[in-house]
Design a protein around this motif. Structure first.
Motif, PDB file in Angstrom:
ATOM      1  N   LYS A  11      -2.820  -6.648  -5.998  1.00  0.00           N
ATOM      2  CA  LYS A  11      -4.161  -6.071  -5.965  1.00  0.00           C
ATOM      3  C   LYS A  11      -4.866  -6.453  -4.671  1.00  0.00           C
ATOM      4  CE  LYS A  11      -8.636  -6.527  -8.161  1.00  0.00           C
ATOM      5  NZ  LYS A  11      -9.483  -7.423  -8.958  1.00  0.00           N
ATOM      6  N   SER A  12      -4.770  -7.716  -4.338  1.00  0.00           N
ATOM      7  CA  SER A  12      -5.476  -8.152  -3.143  1.00  0.00           C
ATOM      8  C   SER A  12      -4.842  -7.561  -1.876  1.00  0.00           C
ATOM      9  CB  SER A  12      -5.537  -9.681  -3.119  1.00  0.00           C
ATOM     10  OG  SER A  12      -4.969 -10.203  -1.957  1.00  0.00           O
ATOM     11  N   ARG A  13      -3.542  -7.451  -1.876  1.00  0.00           N
ATOM     12  CA  ARG A  13      -2.897  -6.873  -0.693  1.00  0.00           C
ATOM     13  C   ARG A  13      -3.270  -5.407  -0.513  1.00  0.00           C
ATOM     14  NH1 ARG A  13       3.195  -9.462  -0.969  1.00  0.00           N
ATOM     15  NH2 ARG A  13       2.569 -11.542  -0.326  1.00  0.00           N
ATOM     16  N   ILE A  14      -3.234  -4.676  -1.605  1.00  0.00           N
ATOM     17  CA  ILE A  14      -3.560  -3.257  -1.492  1.00  0.00           C
ATOM     18  C   ILE A  14      -5.008  -3.088  -1.053  1.00  0.00           C
ATOM     19  CG2 ILE A  14      -3.859  -1.111  -2.798  1.00  0.00           C
ATOM     20  CD1 ILE A  14      -1.431  -1.912  -4.439  1.00  0.00           C
ATOM     21  N   GLY A  15      -5.876  -3.874  -1.664  1.00  0.00           N
ATOM     22  CA  GLY A  15      -7.288  -3.775  -1.317  1.00  0.00           C
ATOM     23  C   GLY A  15      -7.530  -4.069   0.150  1.00  0.00           C
ATOM     24  N   ARG A  16      -6.894  -5.094   0.618  1.00  0.00           N
ATOM     25  CA  ARG A  16      -7.142  -5.481   2.001  1.00  0.00           C
ATOM     26  C   ARG A  16      -6.484  -4.518   2.978  1.00  0.00           C
ATOM     27  NH1 ARG A  16      -5.967 -10.973   3.416  1.00  0.00           N
ATOM     28  NH2 ARG A  16      -7.680 -10.707   4.850  1.00  0.00           N
ATOM     29  N   ASP A  48       2.740   1.674 -10.034  1.00  0.00           N
ATOM     30  CA  ASP A  48       1.625   0.853 -10.503  1.00  0.00           C
ATOM     31  C   ASP A  48       1.789  -0.589 -10.005  1.00  0.00           C
ATOM     32  OD1 ASP A  48       3.576  -0.221 -12.058  1.00  0.00           O
ATOM     33  OD2 ASP A  48       2.867   0.617 -13.943  1.00  0.00           O
ATOM     34  N   TYR A  49       0.728  -1.362 -10.189  1.00  0.00           N
ATOM     35  CA  TYR A  49       0.723  -2.708  -9.625  1.00  0.00           C
ATOM     36  C   TYR A  49       1.852  -3.566 -10.185  1.00  0.00           C
ATOM     37  CZ  TYR A  49      -3.907  -1.896  -7.517  1.00  0.00           C
ATOM     38  OH  TYR A  49      -4.954  -1.428  -6.761  1.00  0.00           O
ATOM     39  N   ARG A  50       2.146  -3.340 -11.434  1.00  0.00           N
ATOM     40  CA  ARG A  50       3.157  -4.182 -12.056  1.00  0.00           C
ATOM     41  C   ARG A  50       4.522  -3.933 -11.411  1.00  0.00           C
ATOM     42  NH1 ARG A  50       5.429  -3.424 -16.954  1.00  0.00           N
ATOM     43  NH2 ARG A  50       6.589  -5.291 -17.509  1.00  0.00           N
ATOM     44  N   ARG A  81      -4.405 -17.655  -4.102  1.00  0.00           N
ATOM     45  CA  ARG A  81      -5.221 -16.546  -3.620  1.00  0.00           C
ATOM     46  C   ARG A  81      -5.899 -16.864  -2.296  1.00  0.00           C
ATOM     47  NH1 ARG A  81      -7.453 -13.126  -7.295  1.00  0.00           N
ATOM     48  NH2 ARG A  81      -9.002 -12.346  -5.853  1.00  0.00           N
ATOM     49  N   GLU A 123      -3.815 -16.467   0.595  1.00  0.00           N
ATOM     50  CA  GLU A 123      -3.665 -15.056   0.921  1.00  0.00           C
ATOM     51  C   GLU A 123      -4.859 -14.596   1.748  1.00  0.00           C
ATOM     52  OE1 GLU A 123      -1.450 -11.593   0.594  1.00  0.00           O
ATOM     53  OE2 GLU A 123      -0.978 -13.402  -0.479  1.00  0.00           O
ATOM     54  N   GLN A 124      -6.000 -15.084   1.350  1.00  0.00           N
ATOM     55  CA  GLN A 124      -7.210 -14.709   2.069  1.00  0.00           C
ATOM     56  C   GLN A 124      -7.253 -15.321   3.455  1.00  0.00           C
ATOM     57  OE1 GLN A 124      -9.278 -12.666   0.792  1.00  0.00           O
ATOM     58  NE2 GLN A 124      -8.459 -12.638  -1.281  1.00  0.00           N
ATOM     59  N   THR A 167      -1.858 -10.700  -6.610  1.00  0.00           N
ATOM     60  CA  THR A 167      -1.563 -10.652  -5.181  1.00  0.00           C
ATOM     61  C   THR A 167      -1.403  -9.214  -4.718  1.00  0.00           C
ATOM     62  OG1 THR A 167      -0.409 -12.738  -5.465  1.00  0.00           O
ATOM     63  CG2 THR A 167      -0.022 -11.561  -3.422  1.00  0.00           C
ATOM     64  N   ARG A 207       2.707 -11.839  -7.659  1.00  0.00           N
ATOM     65  CA  ARG A 207       1.942 -11.543  -8.864  1.00  0.00           C
ATOM     66  C   ARG A 207       1.136 -10.277  -8.722  1.00  0.00           C
ATOM     67  NH1 ARG A 207      -0.599 -17.268 -10.279  1.00  0.00           N
ATOM     68  NH2 ARG A 207       1.347 -18.411 -10.228  1.00  0.00           N
ATOM     69  N   SER A 248     -10.845  -1.070  -4.641  1.00  0.00           N
ATOM     70  CA  SER A 248      -9.521  -0.501  -4.452  1.00  0.00           C
ATOM     71  C   SER A 248      -8.754  -0.436  -5.773  1.00  0.00           C
ATOM     72  CB  SER A 248      -8.786  -1.346  -3.409  1.00  0.00           C
ATOM     73  OG  SER A 248      -7.430  -1.116  -3.457  1.00  0.00           O
ATOM     74  N   ALA A 249      -8.848  -1.505  -6.551  1.00  0.00           N
ATOM     75  CA  ALA A 249      -8.149  -1.514  -7.838  1.00  0.00           C
ATOM     76  C   ALA A 249      -8.800  -0.538  -8.820  1.00  0.00           C
ATOM     77  CB  ALA A 249      -8.137  -2.921  -8.422  1.00  0.00           C
ATOM     78  N   VAL A 302       0.820  -1.199   0.000  1.00  0.00           N
ATOM     79  CA  VAL A 302       0.000   0.000   0.000  1.00  0.00           C
ATOM     80  C   VAL A 302       0.861   1.259   0.000  1.00  0.00           C
ATOM     81  CG1 VAL A 302      -0.392   0.440   2.465  1.00  0.00           C
ATOM     82  CG2 VAL A 302      -2.223   0.833   0.833  1.00  0.00           C
ATOM     83  N   GLU A 304      -6.612  -0.056 -12.134  1.00  0.00           N
ATOM     84  CA  GLU A 304      -5.932  -1.309 -12.439  1.00  0.00           C
ATOM     85  C   GLU A 304      -6.900  -2.447 -12.755  1.00  0.00           C
ATOM     86  OE1 GLU A 304      -2.583  -2.076 -12.412  1.00  0.00           O
ATOM     87  OE2 GLU A 304      -1.615  -0.379 -11.397  1.00  0.00           O
ATOM     88  N   ASP A 324       7.306 -16.234  -8.499  1.00  0.00           N
ATOM     89  CA  ASP A 324       6.263 -17.048  -7.858  1.00  0.00           C
ATOM     90  C   ASP A 324       6.176 -18.418  -8.475  1.00  0.00           C
ATOM     91  OD1 ASP A 324       5.590 -14.836  -6.618  1.00  0.00           O
ATOM     92  OD2 ASP A 324       3.507 -14.782  -7.269  1.00  0.00           O
ATOM     93  N   GLY A 348     -14.507  -6.274  -3.684  1.00  0.00           N
ATOM     94  CA  GLY A 348     -13.153  -6.763  -3.897  1.00  0.00           C
ATOM     95  C   GLY A 348     -12.400  -5.964  -4.951  1.00  0.00           C
TER      96      GLY A 348
END
Lengths: 216, 462
Positions: free
Chosen positions: A190-195, A174-176, B344, B347-348, A188, A185, B14-15, A165, B20, B336, B11
Motif C-alpha cells: 500500500k505504501s509503495r503504491i501510494g508513494r 490486488d494488494y494481496r 514502515r 520504508e518512509q 508495504t 506485507r 491511493s488505497a 505500481v 483496499e 517478512d 496517505g
C-alpha cells in the motif's frame, strides 16, 4: 467523490478462472501440448509486459519470458493452488529478472534513486527530480505524450515502487497478490503504491489543469 | 480543514482508489474528502495517474508465444537428455560425499570444469602444518589427471569445511576426548550416495570413490593417521550441547559500499553485522575459512582471543577467497516475518535498498527478548550460517523449501527441484536445517511456517 467509483475495477482476471486453471495445469502436467499452448496464450503477454517493465528492454524481456515459462514448467509440480497461476508466474518473473540484473550489475553498482531525501519535505530527492516539468508550456499535450512521460517517470522509480505500481495499475492485481509476488506485507504494498503514484503525479504536475478538464 | 487531517487523509487516497482500505478507514477518509476540496483534487490527480499508468501496456511483440513454446520444447527436451544441473552433477556428488562424510557442510568442486581454485583450502595456506609430500603429490597429479587432482581438492575442501563448520564450538570446547572419538570410516561414502545419479557408466562413480579412499589413506598417513575429519565431526557434534553463546558467528559485516576488505570479526560474541541489500537479502562474506581449533593443527600457536581477521585461533589466511551467501525469500506470506521485519518508518525514511545495514547473527534468545532491536530491521538467521569455503570460484544457486518451527528452527529443508540423496544439494539442505530463523510472531509464536528461500553461494567480490 463520484470519481472514486468504478476505478480500475478490472481486477485480477486470472482469479476468476479458478477451477479451469487447475484443470489446465493438470493437463499441462500430463504433457498435453494444447494445454501448454493455452497456458502460454493466457499468460505469455502479461509475463512479457511485466518483464519489460522490469528490464526496460522488449527483447531482453522476450528472452526472460521464455526463461520464466521454462522455469515454471520445470516446477509445475510445486505450484500450489493457494495463489493464482499468474501470481506465481509473476513471482518467478521477478526473481528471474533480479537474478539477471544481479549478474549484470555485479561490477557496477546500480544507481538507486531515493524517492525522497527527507520524508515529509516535498520537493526533495527523486520527487523533485521526477517532478521537474519538461520544458514547454504546452497544455494540449496529446495522450501519447502524457503516456510517454509517464512511462519515462515510471522507469525512473526505484524497482520496488515500479513493480508495485505496475502490478497494480497495469496488471490489475490486488494488494494481496502483489504482496505475495514481492514477498512483502500488504501494508508495504500500500505504501509503495501510494508513494509511487505520488511521485508520478508530481511528475505530471504541469498537466494538472488539463487533468481536471479531462476528468470532468 | 486542518493540515493534519489532510496529511492523515493523503496517505490513504491511493488505497482508496484501489478499494483496499478497511471499511472504517474508508468512511473516515470519505468524510474528510467531503469537506476538503484540496484533497479531492489530489485524489483526482492520483486517479488520473493510475488510469494513465493502466494504459501503458504495450502489445506483446510478434512471435512471443511461438517463441515461448519453442523454448519450452527445446528446454524440456534437453533436460530429458541431461537432467543434471551443475549442482547435481555426479562429480559434485562425489565431492559432496566427502563433504557429507566430514561434516554437514557445503562444498563445490567444479570437477567437470576445474576452475582455477583460489580458495585457502589447504592447511598450509591457513597457517597450518608445513606442506606435506603427499599434498605435493596430489598437486602434481592435478596436472596429469584433472579428476584426481580435483578430488584432492575435494578432500582438502572437505577438510576445510570441517574446519569451517559453523556450529563448531569455540576451540576451547574441544577436548582431547573429542579428538579421540570417532572412527576411521568417516570418509566412507555417505549413506545413500549410490542412489545419486551417475553420469555415464556406473564404475565412474565407483572409481571416484576409490580415489577418494586412496587419497584419504594418503592423507591419513600424512596427518599421522586417525581420521582428522572424524575428530572434527566429533567435535562438531559436541557443539550441539554447547551453550548457545559459545557458538561463534561466521558472518562478518559487509558494509553496503565497502567491497575491498573483509570486515573484521570477532568470535565468541555470537553476533556481527551483515550488510543487507534489498531488505530481505543478505550479503555476507566469509573472509577466512579457518575455524579449526588450535588443537587440530591449524598450525600456529593457539590464540586465546581471536582478533580481527582471525577466526578461532587460526591466523587469517592471506590469499583468502570470501564467499558471499545471499538469500531471498521467494515465497511464503510470512517471508517478512521470517527473514526480517520491514518497518514502515524505514520504508518512509530511506528507499535506497543498499543503505540498509542491519545487525544479524544475534543468538535466538536475544532476538526473542530484544523487541526493539528486532523491530529495527531485517533479520537473518541468528545462528551462524554454514559458509562453504569450497564454493570459492563457483556459484551455486538453489531454491529451498523450508518448514520452520515456531521458534525459528528448521524442521525440514528440501531443494526445489528435489536434490538427489548424496548430492551437493542434499548437503546444502542438511546444512540449512541447522539454521535458525526468527521465531514466529505473536503470543507463544506462530505455528509452523513455510518459507521458500532462494540461496546463492558465490565468491564474493574482493
Amino acid at each position: 467523490v463520484t470519481v472514486i467509483e468504478g476505478i480500475l475495477s478490472r481486477g485480477e482476471e486470472a482469479a476468476a478462472r479458478g477451477g479451469d486453471e487447475s484443470r489446465l495445469l493438470e493437463r499441462c502436467r500430463a504433457g498435453d501440448a494444447r494445454a501448454t499452448e493455452e497456458l502460454v496464450r493466457l499468460h505469455g503477454s502479461a509475463v512479457h509486459r511485466f518483464a519489460h517493465r522490469l528490464l526496460g528492454d522488449p527483447e531482453e524481456a522476450r528472452d526472460l519470458t521464455q526463461e520464466v515459462f521454462l522455469r515454471a514448467f520445470r516446477r509445475l509440480g510445486s505450484f500450489r493452488a493457494d495463489s493464482s497461476l499468474r501470481t506465481w508466474l509473476f513471482r518467478i518473473t521477478l526473481n528471474a529478472a533480479r537474478n539477471r540484473r544481479r549478474s549484470w550489475s555485479r561490477h557496477r553498482r546500480s544507481r538507486t534513486v531515493s524517492l525522497e531525501a527527507n520524508p515529509g519535505e516535498e520537493g526533495q530527492g527523486a520527487v523533485a527530480r521526477l517532478a521537474h516539468p519538461a520544458p514547454g508550456p504546452d497544455r494540449a499535450l496529446e495522450g501519447r505524450t502524457i503516456r510517454a512521460r509517464l512511462a519515462e517517470a515510471l522507469e525512473e522509480l526505484p524497482e520496488e515502487f515500479r513493480v508495485a505500481v505496475s502490478l497494480r495499475d497495469v496488471e490489475g492485481l490486488d494488494y494481496r497478490s502483489i504482496a505475495r509476488i514481492t514477498g512483502v506485507r500488504v501494508g508495504t504494498v500500500k505504501s509503495r503504491i501510494g508513494r509511487a503514484r505520488e511521485a508520478l503525479r508530481a511528475r505530471l504536475a504541469d498537466l494538472r489543469p488539463a487533468a481536471r478538464e479531462e476528468s470532468r | 480543514m486542518s493540515e493534519r487531517a489532510c496529511r492523515g487523509c493523503r496517505g490513504h487516497l491511493s488505497a482508496l482508489l484501489d478499494g483496499e482500505l478497511s471499511p472504517r478507514r474508508e468512511r473516515s477518509v470519505r468524510r474528510h474528502l467531503e469537506g476538503c476540496e484540496e484533497c479531492r483534487g489530489r485524489l483526482e490527480e492520483l486517479r488520473l495517474v493510475a488510469r494513465e499508468t493502466s494504459l501503458l501496456s504495450e502489445p506483446p511483440p510478434e512471435g512471443l508465444e511461438s517463441g515461448i513454446l519453442r523454448a519450452l520444447e527445446d528446454g524440456l527436451r534437453e533436460e530429458e537428455r541431461a537432467p543434471s544441473p551443475a549442482w547435481r552433477s555426479p562429480l559434485l556428488v562425489a565431492a559432496s560425499a566427502v563433504v557429507l562424510a566430514g561434516v554437514v557442510g557445503l562444498g563445490v568442486v567444479g570437477l567437470s570444469e576445474l576452475p582455477p581454485f583460489t580458495g585457502p583450502t589447504r592447511p598450509s595456506e591457513l597457517g597450518g602444518p608445513a606442506p606435506d609430500p603427499d599434498r605435493g603429490t596430489s598437486e602434481k597429479r592435478e596436472g596429469e589427471d584433472a579428476r584426481a587432482g580435483a578430488l584432492a581438492r575435494g578432500l582438502d575442501q572437505a577438510e576445510t569445511l570441517a574446519a569451517t563448520e559453523v556450529d563448531a564450538p569455540d576451540a576451547s570446547a574441544r577436548t582431547p576426548e573429542a579428538q579421540g572419538a570417532g572412527g576411521v570410516d568417516s570418509l566412507a561414502p555417505p549413506r545413500k550416495a549410490s542412489s545419486a545419479p551417475a553420469e555415464g557408466e556406473s564404475d565412474g562413480t565407483i572409481g571416484l570413490r576409490e580415489e577418494i579412499e586412496q587419497l584419504r589413506r594418503q592423507k591419513d598417513g600424512a596427518l599421522g593417521g586417525g581420521g582428522e575429519l572424524e575428530v572434527k565431526r566429533a567435535a562438531v557434534e559436541g557443539a550441539d550441547e554447547a551453550p548457545e553463546e559459545e557458538r561463534p558467528a561466521v558472518f562478518a559485516a559487509e558494509p553496503s559500499v565497502a567491497e575491498s576488505r573483509p570486515a573484521p570479526r570477532s568470535a565468541g560474541q555470537g553476533a556481527e553485522g551483515v550488510g543487507f541489500a534489498d531488505g530481505r537479502e543478505l550479503d555476507a562474506r566469509e573472509d577466512a575459512v579457518g575455524k579449526k581449533g588450535p588443537a587440530e593443527g591449524c598450525g600456529g600457536p593457539p590464540v586465546a582471543e581471536p582478533g580481527p581477521g582471525e577466526v578461532l585461533g587460526c591466523p587469517a589466511p592471506s590469499g583468502d577467497q570470501p564467499v558471499r551467501v545471499s538469500m531471498e525469500a521467494v515465497e511464503g506470506p510470512e517471508a517478512d516475518a521470517v527473514l526480517g521485519k520491514e518497518k514502515r518508518d524505514r520504508e518512509q525514511a530511506d528507499l535506497s535498498p543498499r543503505s540498509r545495514v542491519d545487525r544479524v547473527g544475534v543468538p535466538a534468545e536475544e532476538a526473542d527478548q530484544d523487541e526493539a532491536t528486532r523491530a529495527a530491521g531485517p533479520w537473518l538467521p541468528p545462528r551462524p550460517v554454514p559458509v562453504p569455503a569450497a564454493a570459492a570460484g563457483e556459484r551455486i544457486e538453489m531454491v529451498l523449501d523450508l518448514r520452520l518451527a515456531s521458534d525459528g528452527s528448521v524442521l525440514a529443508a528440501e531443494a526445489v527441484p528435489p536434490a538427489p540423496e548424496g548430492s551437493l544439494g542434499a548437503a546444502v539442505c542438511e546444512a540449512v536445517t541447522r539454521w535458525r530463523f526468527l521465531p514466529g510472531e505473536g503470543a507463544g509464536g506462530a505455528a509452523e511456517r513455510t518459507l521458500r528461500l532462494r540461496l546463492v553461494l558465490e565468491p564474493a567480490p574482493r
